[in-house]
Design a protein around this motif. Structure first.
Motif, PDB file in Angstrom:
ATOM      1  N   LEU A  43       0.833  -1.210   0.000  1.00  0.00           N
ATOM      2  CA  LEU A  43       0.000   0.000   0.000  1.00  0.00           C
ATOM      3  C   LEU A  43       0.865   1.256   0.000  1.00  0.00           C
ATOM      4  O   LEU A  43       0.531   2.245  -0.665  1.00  0.00           O
ATOM      5  CB  LEU A  43      -0.953  -0.005   1.199  1.00  0.00           C
ATOM      6  N   ASP A  44       1.975   1.223   0.728  1.00  0.00           N
ATOM      7  CA  ASP A  44       2.889   2.360   0.754  1.00  0.00           C
ATOM      8  C   ASP A  44       3.475   2.608  -0.633  1.00  0.00           C
ATOM      9  O   ASP A  44       3.571   3.757  -1.082  1.00  0.00           O
ATOM     10  CB  ASP A  44       4.004   2.129   1.779  1.00  0.00           C
ATOM     11  N   THR A  45       3.861   1.540  -1.324  1.00  0.00           N
ATOM     12  CA  THR A  45       4.390   1.664  -2.686  1.00  0.00           C
ATOM     13  C   THR A  45       3.345   2.268  -3.608  1.00  0.00           C
ATOM     14  O   THR A  45       3.653   3.150  -4.422  1.00  0.00           O
ATOM     15  CB  THR A  45       4.843   0.283  -3.212  1.00  0.00           C
ATOM     16  N   ILE A  46       2.095   1.820  -3.500  1.00  0.00           N
ATOM     17  CA  ILE A  46       1.005   2.368  -4.318  1.00  0.00           C
ATOM     18  C   ILE A  46       0.815   3.847  -4.015  1.00  0.00           C
ATOM     19  O   ILE A  46       0.659   4.669  -4.927  1.00  0.00           O
ATOM     20  CB  ILE A  46      -0.299   1.577  -4.087  1.00  0.00           C
ATOM     21  N   TYR A  47       0.855   4.208  -2.743  1.00  0.00           N
ATOM     22  CA  TYR A  47       0.714   5.609  -2.357  1.00  0.00           C
ATOM     23  C   TYR A  47       1.818   6.465  -2.977  1.00  0.00           C
ATOM     24  O   TYR A  47       1.554   7.527  -3.558  1.00  0.00           O
ATOM     25  CB  TYR A  47       0.747   5.739  -0.827  1.00  0.00           C
ATOM     26  N   ILE A  48       3.057   6.000  -2.891  1.00  0.00           N
ATOM     27  CA  ILE A  48       4.184   6.759  -3.433  1.00  0.00           C
ATOM     28  C   ILE A  48       4.041   6.919  -4.942  1.00  0.00           C
ATOM     29  O   ILE A  48       4.256   7.996  -5.486  1.00  0.00           O
ATOM     30  CB  ILE A  48       5.524   6.085  -3.062  1.00  0.00           C
ATOM     31  N   ARG A  49       3.662   5.842  -5.634  1.00  0.00           N
ATOM     32  CA  ARG A  49       3.481   5.925  -7.089  1.00  0.00           C
ATOM     33  C   ARG A  49       2.377   6.909  -7.453  1.00  0.00           C
ATOM     34  O   ARG A  49       2.504   7.667  -8.409  1.00  0.00           O
ATOM     35  CB  ARG A  49       3.182   4.550  -7.670  1.00  0.00           C
ATOM     36  N   THR A  50       1.287   6.883  -6.697  1.00  0.00           N
ATOM     37  CA  THR A  50       0.190   7.816  -6.953  1.00  0.00           C
ATOM     38  C   THR A  50       0.664   9.246  -6.780  1.00  0.00           C
ATOM     39  O   THR A  50       0.395  10.114  -7.611  1.00  0.00           O
ATOM     40  CB  THR A  50      -0.987   7.529  -5.995  1.00  0.00           C
ATOM     41  N   ARG A  51       1.389   9.482  -5.698  1.00  0.00           N
ATOM     42  CA  ARG A  51       1.916  10.827  -5.430  1.00  0.00           C
ATOM     43  C   ARG A  51       2.869  11.259  -6.537  1.00  0.00           C
ATOM     44  O   ARG A  51       2.840  12.402  -6.994  1.00  0.00           O
ATOM     45  CB  ARG A  51       2.626  10.818  -4.073  1.00  0.00           C
TER      46      ARG A  51
END
Length: 190
Positions: A43-51
């Protein structure tokens, strides 16, 4: 072109990550500490990619916050499997650099890091910033799979990097030794 690029990133990168994370959550016992940590990391990786997708398409602050935004963008590519080291960025007098050159630095570094994320398979990236006489020099190195001359020509992102650097009367050199990592050295007048 921007909309197509964003749609492709959302589909190719983000949607796949979300799907894999959902599949993991549906099929694994989330009461175990290890599986919870894997889920949180995903989820953290997804958040960073979204950002990062959002930042790729936003305006770049060329004022006093520029260096902070540049560092944040570069650090955003750090993951548990890829370490991004940044050297010398604080030694540059960014306030003396013209705004359009700051934007080019930001976009070029961003493009190199996006390219790394997509193709490199590296575990280490080193970005070095230094002033040589009246030029700003940026060196990018990773320990990934490298890229051959024929592949280099076909990579639109790297063509964009080259065009941006040439637009500010700079030079760029790609080290294309496949399987020896990827290196780029660029400089331009300050």
């Amino acid at each position: 072109n921007t909309e197509i690029r964003i749609a492709k990133k959302l589909h190719d990168e983000l949607a796949n990550d979300v799907y894999q994370t959902m599949a993991f959550a549906e099929t694994q016992d989330l009461s175990t500490t290890q599986n919870k940590e894997i889920l949180i990391s995903s989820l953290d990786t997804i958040y960073i990619r979204t950002r990062n997708i959002s930042r790729e398409n936003s305006n770049i602050d060329t004022g006093l916050a520029f260096i902070s935004h540049l560092k944040d963008m570069m650090s955003g590519f750090n993951t548990p499997m890829v370490n991004v080291l940044i050297n010398g960025v604080d030694t540059i007098k960014w306030t003396e650099l013209e705004n359009h050159k700051k934007i080019i630095v930001y976009r070029v570094v961003q493009e190199l890091l996006v390219n790394m994320k997509k193709h490199s398979k590296c575990s280490l990236v080193v970005l070095t910033f230094k002033k040589n006489e009246n030029k700003l020099q940026i060196d990018y190195t990773d320990n990934g799979v490298g890229i051959g001359n024929s592949e280099l020509i076909s990579k639109n992102g790297l063509l964009n990097v080259e065009n941006r650097i040439h637009a500010i009367k700079g030079t760029i050199t790609f080290d294309t030794k496949s399987n020896k990592g990827f290196r780029v050295s660029l400089d331009f007048p300050i």
